[in-house]
Design a protein around this motif. Structure first.
Motif, mmCIF file in Angstrom:
data_model
loop_
_atom_site.group_PDB
_atom_site.id
_atom_site.type_symbol
_atom_site.label_atom_id
_atom_site.label_comp_id
_atom_site.label_asym_id
_atom_site.label_seq_id
_atom_site.Cartn_x
_atom_site.Cartn_y
_atom_site.Cartn_z
ATOM 1 N N HIS A 1 -3.752 -5.733 9.038
ATOM 2 C CA HIS A 1 -3.725 -4.895 7.840
ATOM 3 C C HIS A 1 -5.146 -4.394 7.607
ATOM 4 C CE1 HIS A 1 -0.806 -8.168 7.601
ATOM 5 N NE2 HIS A 1 -0.058 -7.452 6.808
ATOM 6 N N GLY A 2 -5.307 -3.078 7.498
ATOM 7 C CA GLY A 2 -6.619 -2.508 7.242
ATOM 8 C C GLY A 2 -6.576 -1.579 6.043
ATOM 9 N N LEU A 3 -7.747 -1.170 5.597
ATOM 10 C CA LEU A 3 -7.866 -0.327 4.412
ATOM 11 C C LEU A 3 -8.688 0.914 4.742
ATOM 12 C CD1 LEU A 3 -8.663 -3.202 1.874
ATOM 13 C CD2 LEU A 3 -6.462 -2.031 2.183
ATOM 14 N N LEU A 4 -8.314 2.020 4.120
ATOM 15 C CA LEU A 4 -9.107 3.245 4.234
ATOM 16 C C LEU A 4 -8.607 4.253 3.204
ATOM 17 C CD1 LEU A 4 -8.059 5.259 7.453
ATOM 18 C CD2 LEU A 4 -6.567 3.776 6.125
ATOM 19 N N PRO A 5 -9.498 5.166 2.770
ATOM 20 C CA PRO A 5 -8.995 6.249 1.920
ATOM 21 C C PRO A 5 -7.986 7.055 2.728
ATOM 22 C CG PRO A 5 -11.411 6.150 1.909
ATOM 23 C CD PRO A 5 -10.939 5.258 3.015
ATOM 24 N N ARG B 1 12.014 0.524 3.963
ATOM 25 C CA ARG B 1 11.796 1.383 5.114
ATOM 26 C C ARG B 1 11.173 0.577 6.245
ATOM 27 N NH1 ARG B 1 13.853 6.230 6.773
ATOM 28 N NH2 ARG B 1 12.290 7.657 7.594
ATOM 29 N N LEU B 2 11.713 0.741 7.467
ATOM 30 C CA LEU B 2 11.075 0.163 8.653
ATOM 31 C C LEU B 2 9.938 1.098 9.060
ATOM 32 C CD1 LEU B 2 11.178 -2.062 10.852
ATOM 33 C CD2 LEU B 2 12.586 -0.497 12.198
ATOM 34 N N VAL B 3 8.704 0.605 8.992
ATOM 35 C CA VAL B 3 7.545 1.494 9.180
ATOM 36 C C VAL B 3 6.797 1.265 10.492
ATOM 37 C CG1 VAL B 3 7.197 1.836 6.700
ATOM 38 C CG2 VAL B 3 6.000 -0.037 7.877
ATOM 39 N N GLY B 4 7.140 0.207 11.223
ATOM 40 C CA GLY B 4 6.418 -0.012 12.472
ATOM 41 C C GLY B 4 7.085 -1.085 13.288
ATOM 42 N N GLY B 5 6.704 -1.150 14.558
ATOM 43 C CA GLY B 5 7.305 -2.177 15.391
ATOM 44 C C GLY B 5 6.736 -2.187 16.783
ATOM 45 N N ASP B 6 7.275 -3.085 17.561
ATOM 46 C CA ASP B 6 6.825 -3.292 18.929
ATOM 47 C C ASP B 6 8.002 -3.892 19.686
ATOM 48 O OD1 ASP B 6 5.177 -3.522 21.150
ATOM 49 O OD2 ASP B 6 4.320 -5.434 20.530
ATOM 50 N N THR B 7 8.270 -3.366 20.876
ATOM 51 C CA THR B 7 9.324 -3.936 21.714
ATOM 52 C C THR B 7 8.694 -4.480 22.984
ATOM 53 O OG1 THR B 7 10.753 -2.148 20.961
ATOM 54 C CG2 THR B 7 11.583 -3.541 22.708
ATOM 55 N N THR B 8 8.980 -5.727 23.302
ATOM 56 C CA THR B 8 8.448 -6.334 24.519
ATOM 57 C C THR B 8 9.587 -6.986 25.281
ATOM 58 O OG1 THR B 8 7.917 -8.266 23.178
ATOM 59 C CG2 THR B 8 6.112 -6.783 23.682
ATOM 60 N N ARG B 9 9.316 -7.279 26.553
ATOM 61 C CA ARG B 9 10.329 -7.918 27.384
ATOM 62 C C ARG B 9 10.040 -9.410 27.450
ATOM 63 N NH1 ARG B 9 13.692 -5.164 31.113
ATOM 64 N NH2 ARG B 9 12.309 -3.358 31.026
ATOM 65 N N LEU C 1 3.024 6.972 3.947
ATOM 66 C CA LEU C 1 2.227 8.168 4.221
ATOM 67 C C LEU C 1 2.297 8.558 5.687
ATOM 68 C CD1 LEU C 1 -0.899 7.112 2.126
ATOM 69 C CD2 LEU C 1 1.133 8.368 1.368
ATOM 70 N N LEU C 2 2.539 7.573 6.550
ATOM 71 C CA LEU C 2 2.603 7.834 7.992
ATOM 72 C C LEU C 2 3.540 6.789 8.589
ATOM 73 C CD1 LEU C 2 1.433 9.561 10.309
ATOM 74 C CD2 LEU C 2 -0.450 7.929 10.465
ATOM 75 N N GLU C 3 4.555 7.263 9.319
ATOM 76 C CA GLU C 3 5.580 6.352 9.829
ATOM 77 C C GLU C 3 5.318 5.990 11.286
ATOM 78 O OE1 GLU C 3 9.261 6.088 7.752
ATOM 79 O OE2 GLU C 3 9.416 8.253 7.947
ATOM 80 N N ILE C 4 6.313 5.396 11.902
ATOM 81 C CA ILE C 4 6.271 5.054 13.326
ATOM 82 C C ILE C 4 5.836 6.278 14.139
ATOM 83 C CG2 ILE C 4 7.763 4.513 15.289
ATOM 84 C CD1 ILE C 4 9.507 2.852 13.309
ATOM 85 N N GLY C 5 4.905 6.087 15.062
ATOM 86 C CA GLY C 5 4.498 7.186 15.926
ATOM 87 C C GLY C 5 2.994 7.405 15.986
ATOM 88 N N ASP C 6 2.222 6.596 15.278
ATOM 89 C CA ASP C 6 0.767 6.668 15.413
ATOM 90 C C ASP C 6 0.276 5.251 15.678
ATOM 91 O OD1 ASP C 6 -2.052 7.514 15.091
ATOM 92 O OD2 ASP C 6 -1.167 9.285 14.161
ATOM 93 N N ASP C 7 -1.037 5.036 15.680
ATOM 94 C CA ASP C 7 -1.528 3.688 15.978
ATOM 95 C C ASP C 7 -1.165 2.699 14.885
ATOM 96 O OD1 ASP C 7 -3.281 3.892 18.531
ATOM 97 O OD2 ASP C 7 -3.767 5.662 17.359
ATOM 98 N N CYS C 8 -1.090 3.174 13.649
ATOM 99 C CA CYS C 8 -0.716 2.334 12.506
ATOM 100 C C CYS C 8 0.237 3.125 11.622
ATOM 101 C CB CYS C 8 -1.951 1.997 11.659
ATOM 102 S SG CYS C 8 -3.178 0.977 12.482
ATOM 103 N N ALA C 9 0.994 2.411 10.794
ATOM 104 C CA ALA C 9 1.648 3.038 9.657
ATOM 105 C C ALA C 9 0.646 3.078 8.514
ATOM 106 C CB ALA C 9 2.884 2.244 9.249
ATOM 107 N N LEU C 10 0.754 4.089 7.657
ATOM 108 C CA LEU C 10 -0.115 4.187 6.477
ATOM 109 C C LEU C 10 0.748 4.114 5.231
ATOM 110 C CD1 LEU C 10 -2.717 7.027 7.157
ATOM 111 C CD2 LEU C 10 -3.120 4.558 6.985
ATOM 112 N N LEU C 11 0.377 3.208 4.341
ATOM 113 C CA LEU C 11 1.204 2.887 3.183
ATOM 114 C C LEU C 11 0.370 2.964 1.914
ATOM 115 C CD1 LEU C 11 2.704 -0.253 4.927
ATOM 116 C CD2 LEU C 11 3.814 1.985 4.683
ATOM 117 N N LEU D 1 -3.167 1.410 2.825
ATOM 118 C CA LEU D 1 -2.987 0.258 3.699
ATOM 119 C C LEU D 1 -2.534 0.747 5.071
ATOM 120 C CD1 LEU D 1 -2.601 -2.888 3.945
ATOM 121 C CD2 LEU D 1 -0.231 -2.480 3.227
ATOM 122 N N ALA D 2 -3.230 0.325 6.123
ATOM 123 C CA ALA D 2 -2.824 0.632 7.501
ATOM 124 C C ALA D 2 -2.327 -0.660 8.133
ATOM 125 C CB ALA D 2 -4.001 1.185 8.301
ATOM 126 N N VAL D 3 -1.139 -0.639 8.739
ATOM 127 C CA VAL D 3 -0.592 -1.848 9.358
ATOM 128 C C VAL D 3 -0.132 -1.563 10.777
ATOM 129 C CG1 VAL D 3 0.177 -2.789 7.138
ATOM 130 C CG2 VAL D 3 1.801 -1.528 8.550
#
Lengths: 341, 341
Positions: A150-154, B132-140, B39-49, A57-59
């Motif tokens: 929310h997206g899907l990929l291997p 776990r906090l896996v993603g976010g966005d901060t705006t004004r 699988l992938l945390e904050i710091g890329d275009d998406c989190a991977l779960l 799952l990509a979010v």
């Protein structure tokens, strides 16, 4: 007054029947494409979703605030489109296939016409990408829109930022700087921008099919939301490499090219390098993949342009048409304005 | 000015290094409990779960707006707690186990002390629930907080709203009306409410362990965010049934009981029936499950009180201590204020 007087949680279906906020909710229930992997839709405490065993799952979550990311009197159908497009572009940059979205909408009042148009724009883009809106929340306050996609990929096929290697070619899709030029023209108070240019700002096209096609080919990828220099800079930082790009290679629409050429004496390349909101993809791949990448470009009818190369030394070097080279160090990527002619 | 000047997308790590918004981002990276399914945390275009093959994904999104759901000068640690608690309560009401959260935070300015305290409150509750906090966005913009929670459960064990059957007993956890009484006292300008009562408003306890324990026992469940009458009303509507509850059976803290008793002549039960923000669970189960439910109550040290029964006829009937019965039809559930003594 308790909070609940002001809130219509779609998940709890708590908007008083017949209230304005209940009407709003109706615009969003059933939006997008029905999917068998949605086990439970809007109308319970949570949505229930099924992720196939071989998929990850990509979010990504993003907020657009009126007055910052759009204007309160912008066309609401475009605002609906853009609020989903921004997230789909993040999915594209991982190579993920979009599946579901949730929407948290904060509104100063329940203007049914505005909401209906917003939902049309959001829904049309959701339909185009097979996305279902599975949950949401409506609150009262300053106009602001948060969408999670929310997206899907291997999992092992996700294209991250950290995989660029010395020798890789750097590519970008589409053209650069169109959204920023449209915004500048609109803010300049002169003639409104050309409809094509306006659409590049208001209705960006997330490069979803391209992102998916590049899985297994691209070594690193990012979407261009903050400008080429800043976003390529994230790839360089994550990959521990540097790059050189050729300014004359940057793909520009005739309108942006003309604007840059106007200032040929000290040409201002910032429109192409440091302006955001284009939502094109920037990716890296070994030169051995050139033919495959050109085939993808043709198959998807999506222009892809090589703009430079990755090298081992850190920093981003810009080669001007006259041959001069300006090197930006890492801290310079973000708030970058270039006069490199 | 482009949107990107005002925005720090954590996913794109685009906050200029050293900027105030970059500082903010640092408070949120690594918040909560590390999990192998991230699988992938904050710091890329998406989190991977990663979602296990035998589990479904439960998601819920909620926004808290300053001035509506909390006050801008409320203790930020409590605001951080509550912004996650509201979502965890939705997961609890499905019987799901919390896993991940994303956070979209809109702030008028980057006040580091406020953010640090907010992150402490959010993080402490995340730690308590393995999130776990896996993603976010901060705006004004105007202060507003949107949180999406993600939980896991075997799909066919989710406790929905539509399963209540005639003869089922209706239960609630904890006590009712505390949050509303705390708010009323605070707004009344008199002595501040008792700390226990304040905590019921500011730091609600999502009944996560209870929700999970009730899988397979409860026929229908909802969390009490909008008040018992409205929320039970959703169960009745979804299940196509009605109910009778006994006012004297409602579980009340001594403070709320005293407040209701003050008005014994025309006692105002609205504090227990129609005030929101308690985040307790209301659920239905056949009487044959009474012993199992009492065992869960003892094991979790969580008070569970039977308050009435489901019947086949539609409508919600309230039996007063004097024996009078007031029946609410469906449209009356939401904006309900009761003088049923």
């Amino acid at each position: 007054m308790t909070a609940s007087d002001m809130v219509a949680r779609w998940s709890s279906a708590s908007a008083p029947a017949g209230s304005e906020f209940d009407l709003i909710r109706r615009f969003f229930v059933g939006l997008g494409v029905p999917r068998p992997d949605v086990l439970l839709e809007i109308g319970d405490d949570c949505a229930l979703l099924s992720v196939p065993a071989d998929q990850s799952l990509a979010v990504s979550i993003d907020t657009l605030v009126a007055g910052t990311h759009f204007l309160a009197d912008d066309d609401p159908e475009s605002v609906g489109h853009k609020s989903l497009a921004v997230g789909l572009s993040d999915l594209a940059a991982m190579g993920a296939t979009p599946a579901w979205a949730t929407l948290a909408l904060t509104l100063p009042r329940a203007e049914v016409d505005w909401i209906a148009a917003f939902a049309r724009g959001f829904g049309a883009l959701a339909n185009a990408h097979g996305v279902r809106l599975v949950g949401g929340d409506t609150t009262r306050g300053h106009l602001s829109i948060t969408v999670q996609v929310h997206g899907l990929l291997p999992a092992d096929t996700a294209v991250r930022r950290g995989g660029a290697r010395p020798g890789d070619r750097i590519w970008v899709s589409g053209t650069l700087g169109d959204a920023a030029l449209a915004l500048a023209l609109r803010q300049g108070g002169g003639a409104p921008p050309d409809p094509w240019l306006s659409a590049r700002l208001d209705r960006p096209t997330p490069r979803v099919a391209l992102g998916r096609a590049l899985r297994g080919l691209a070594t690193a990828m990012i979407d261009l939301s903050d400008g080429l220099a800043a976003d390529l800079g994230h790839i360089l930082a994550a990959s521990g490499v540097g790059a050189e790009i050729a300014l004359e290679a940057l793909p520009l629409s005739p309108l942006v090219a003309a604007r840059i050429a106007e200032r040929r004496q000290g040409a201002d390349w910032s429109l192409a390098l440091s302006s955001g909101d284009d939502y094109e993809l920037c990716f890296c791949a070994p030169p051995g993949q050139d033919a495959a990448i050109r085939a993808i470009s043709a198959a998807l009818d999506c222009p892809l342009t090589p703009i430079g190369r990755i090298h081992a030394e850190s920093g981003l070097s810009l080669r001007s048409p006259a041959g001069a080279i300006l090197t930006l160090e890492r801290d310079g990527y973000d708030h970058f304005s270039c006069d490199a002619a």
